[in-house]
Every structure is written in structure tokens, then in C-alpha cells.
Design an enzyme around this catalytic site. Structure first.
Site, PDB file in Angstrom:
ATOM      1  CB  ALA A  19      98.265  22.094  57.725  1.00  0.00           C
ATOM      2  N   GLY A  20      96.632  25.127  59.097  1.00  0.00           N
ATOM      3  CA  GLY A  20      96.968  26.444  59.623  1.00  0.00           C
ATOM      4  C   GLY A  20      97.268  26.340  61.102  1.00  0.00           C
ATOM      5  N   GLY A  23      94.594  23.958  63.105  1.00  0.00           N
ATOM      6  CA  GLY A  23      94.723  22.582  62.637  1.00  0.00           C
ATOM      7  C   GLY A  23      96.048  21.965  63.055  1.00  0.00           C
ATOM      8  CG  ASN A 115      87.901  33.293  63.399  1.00  0.00           C
ATOM      9  OD1 ASN A 115      87.581  32.946  64.538  1.00  0.00           O
ATOM     10  ND2 ASN A 115      89.049  33.885  63.139  1.00  0.00           N
ATOM     11  CE  LYS A 200      86.397  32.450  67.329  1.00  0.00           C
ATOM     12  NZ  LYS A 200      86.996  31.107  67.161  1.00  0.00           N
ATOM     13  CG  ASN A 204      85.903  36.890  65.226  1.00  0.00           C
ATOM     14  OD1 ASN A 204      86.873  37.110  65.952  1.00  0.00           O
ATOM     15  ND2 ASN A 204      85.500  35.669  64.932  1.00  0.00           N
ATOM     16  CG  ASN A 208      89.089  39.530  63.506  1.00  0.00           C
ATOM     17  OD1 ASN A 208      89.360  39.826  64.673  1.00  0.00           O
ATOM     18  ND2 ASN A 208      89.056  38.275  63.093  1.00  0.00           N
ATOM     19  CG  ASN A 218      93.808  42.252  67.922  1.00  0.00           C
ATOM     20  OD1 ASN A 218      93.906  42.451  66.721  1.00  0.00           O
ATOM     21  ND2 ASN A 218      93.483  41.054  68.418  1.00  0.00           N
ATOM     22  CD  GLU A 283      88.749  33.566  58.661  1.00  0.00           C
ATOM     23  OE1 GLU A 283      88.578  32.359  58.920  1.00  0.00           O
ATOM     24  OE2 GLU A 283      89.192  34.382  59.486  1.00  0.00           O
TER      25      GLU A 283
END
Length: 321
Positions: A19-20, A23, A115, A200, A204, A208, A218, A283
Site C-alpha cells: 500500500a505504497g 499500490g 522498480n 527504466k 534508475n 536514484n 533529481n 532498492e
């Protein structure tokens, strides 16, 4: 590529694991569209917090939307899961799936929208009969507080077959995309999702971790000559790995693409920077770490990316102290 037509309701509900921001975005628009959406939260405390907050609150262009879809935790699940949208952080995915594994049907549809790369291979081992799909989205959404989010910008979402999966019927893939196309969210079918995901990943890798190293938004990466040169070095190594894998044609114009993305998301704080600042695990292993694994496999030296991987892990460890 083809675009799905919303909105065909499946015979079984769509469960959303995670539920981020993404989501919650899909859960809210799905709930608003009348779809049968079920949230799977970490534990009973998370479910209680969700209920106490009155569900998910999503803001878009000054308009407030609310999602009060049913929420469960692994210990309260009772019905088989046949359709599962996975939006957890890459590093949380395997643990989250293992917590609900007894409830996932053997031939379930599992769609990853997150990601990073490298997770799908592990999922395939754990769920050999499942249909595993991968997706990529550029929808802009960020969290304001626990269950309050802002849909900051519209983007594009693609899904496609993960290699060696069990879904060979394009009509069936389109049907699945239809069931998750909740206006204004629209899902298109890609006949080469690997290319989209690789591009992608490359972006990233270039943005990131740089925002963590330079502790900036960014766009600020482009105004600092040191960080901009650092990004160029990262991109050059990514292209070298892609060439060894015969994927260099997937990354045509990568330098320009990275600049375009950093410019268009200039005010964003990357999810990796937010994780570090919050003391959460990042991540990095599924982004730069995955690139470094492939570089080793194909005999390509990537000293800049290796250094970045070590540096992000060092910074993360310090922030947890």
C-alpha cells in the site's frame, strides 16, 4: 503495443500487495471504478491504522478521492488469491509473498509493478505454475502521510509477459490489462516488456543512487557539474553492459533520456533518497546491484557502479545506526 479498454471485472478480486504510492493509486481508482479490490497489509496493526484513518485518501488536482476497499493481513486471509498486483519495494517482495504463499492459487496471475529487476526469477522458482507478468509505469504519485497520497502527474503504464511464463494467449493478456485499467489509469500491452524495463533500470541506475550520494532532488543533479559528470560515467558503463548483452539498441539516446527524466522530475526526491532519509532499506540491490551482477556475468568492468553500490550500502548502514 496495444492499449487495453477499461473495464472488465474479473470473476475473482484483484488483491494488491503493498500500500505504497503505486499500490494505493491503483487501489483508489479501482475502488472508485467499482472493481473488487482487496488490500493486503503487513499485519493487523497496519489494518487497524488503515481503518482508523478511514482508508486511503488520494488528492489529484485539488480533488479528494477516498478508497475504503477491504484490507486484510496475511494471518486473516481466507480466500484463494487468483489475481495479485505486487507493488511492494523490490527488497520486500519475496518476504511479502512468502507470508501469503499458502493463499496464492497454483495458477494465479502475479503482476509486478515496481522498480528494479532480478526478482521475477526468484518468484518463478517459488510459484512455478503461476502466470508472471511484469509492468512499468511512469504515473507520478507520492505519499504525504501514512494513507494520504498525491497523484502528481499522469504517465504511461505497460505490462507484458515475463520470459518463460505460462501466458501465451495475447487475448488473455489484454483481458488482464482491461481489469486493471481504471480511468484515468490506462494499461497498454507491450510485446517487448523486457526492453521497457531495461530502459527504466538504466534511468534508475543513473538517477536514484546519485540523489542519495549528492543528497539532492533529481533536477539538482544536472546543475552540479560533479554529479552531472558522475551520471555520464554511470550511463557509459550501462551502455557497455548492454552492448555485451546485445541490448545496446534498446538504449539508443540514453544520455538524452536520463537528462530528460531528471529535468521533467526536477522537484522529485527519488524513492531511494526517501528510503535512506527514513532509515529504510533501499532498492539498490535490485537496481545498481542487478546491473553489477550482469556485468560480472558478461565480463564487463563497471567500477563506477560498483563504487556506487558500496557507497549506498554504506550510507544506508550509517542511517540505521
Amino acid at each position: 503495443m496495444s492499449k487495453a479498454n477499461p473495464h472488465n471485472t474479473p470473476q475473482h478480486p484483484w488483491y494488491i500487495l503493498g500500500a505504497g504510492a503505486i499500490g494505493s493509486l491503483w487501489a483508489t481508482y479501482g475502488f472508485q471504478s467499482g472493481a473488487d479490490i482487496r488490500l493486503i497489509l503487513r499485519d493487523q496493526k497496519a489494518v487497524n491504522d488503515y481503518l482508523q484513518h478511514g482508508g486511503i485518501h488520494l488528492s489529484i488536482e485539488g480533488k479528494a478521492l477516498i478508497c475504503t476497499a477491504p484490507a486484510e493481513c496475511p494471518s486473516s486471509l481466507a480466500t484463494p488469491i487468483k489475481y495479485l498486483l505486487i507493488t511492494t519495494k523490490a527488497q520486500q517482495t519475496l518476504d511479502a509473498l512468502n507470508s501469503i504463499k499458502p493463499h496464492i492459487s497454483d495458477h494465479a496471475v502475479l503482476l509486478l509493478l515496481q522498480n528494479g529487476l532480478g526478482i521475477v526469477e526468484h518468484i518463478r522458482q517459488a510459484f512455478p505454475l503461476a502466470t508472471i507478468l511484469q509492468g512499468s509505469t511512469t504515473e507520478g504519485c507520492y505519499r504525504q502521510s501514512a494513507y494520504e497520497f498525491v497523484h502528481a502527474g499522469h504517465g504511461h503504464t505497460y505490462i507484458g509477459n515475463a520470459s518463460q511464463d505460462h501466458l501465451q494467449d495475447d487475448t488473455r493478456l489484454t483481458e488482464i490489462a482491461n481489469t486493471l485499467s481504471f480511468p484515468p489509469l490506462a494499461i497498454s500491452i507491450s510485446d517487448n516488456i523486457d526492453e521497457i524495463l531495461w530502459r527504466k533500470l538504466a534511468v534508475n541506475c543513473a538517477i536514484n543512487p546519485m540523489t542519495v550520494i549528492y543528497n539532492c532532488r533529481n533536477g539538482e543533479l544536472l546543475t552540479n557539474p560533479k554529479s552531472r559528470n558522475h551520471m555520464t560515467e554511470v550511463v557509459n558503463e550501462i551502455i557497455n553492459v548492454s552492448t555485451a548483452m546485445n541490448r545496446d539498441h534498446w538504449l539508443t539516446g540514453l544520455h538524452e533520456l536520463v537528462i530528460d527524466v531528471a529535468t521533467s522530475t526536477a522537484q522529485n526526491r527519488s524513492s531511494m533518497l526517501q528510503d535512506v532519509q527514513a532509515g529504510r532499506r533501499t532498492e539498490i540491490d535490485a537496481i545498481t546491484g542487478y546491473l553489477c551482477q550482469l556485468a560480472k556475468k558478461y565480463g564487463v568492468d563497471v567500477p563506477i557502479n560498483q563504487q556506487i553500490l558500496s557507497e549506498i550500502n554504506r550510507i544506508s548502514a550509517l542511517d540505521k545506526c
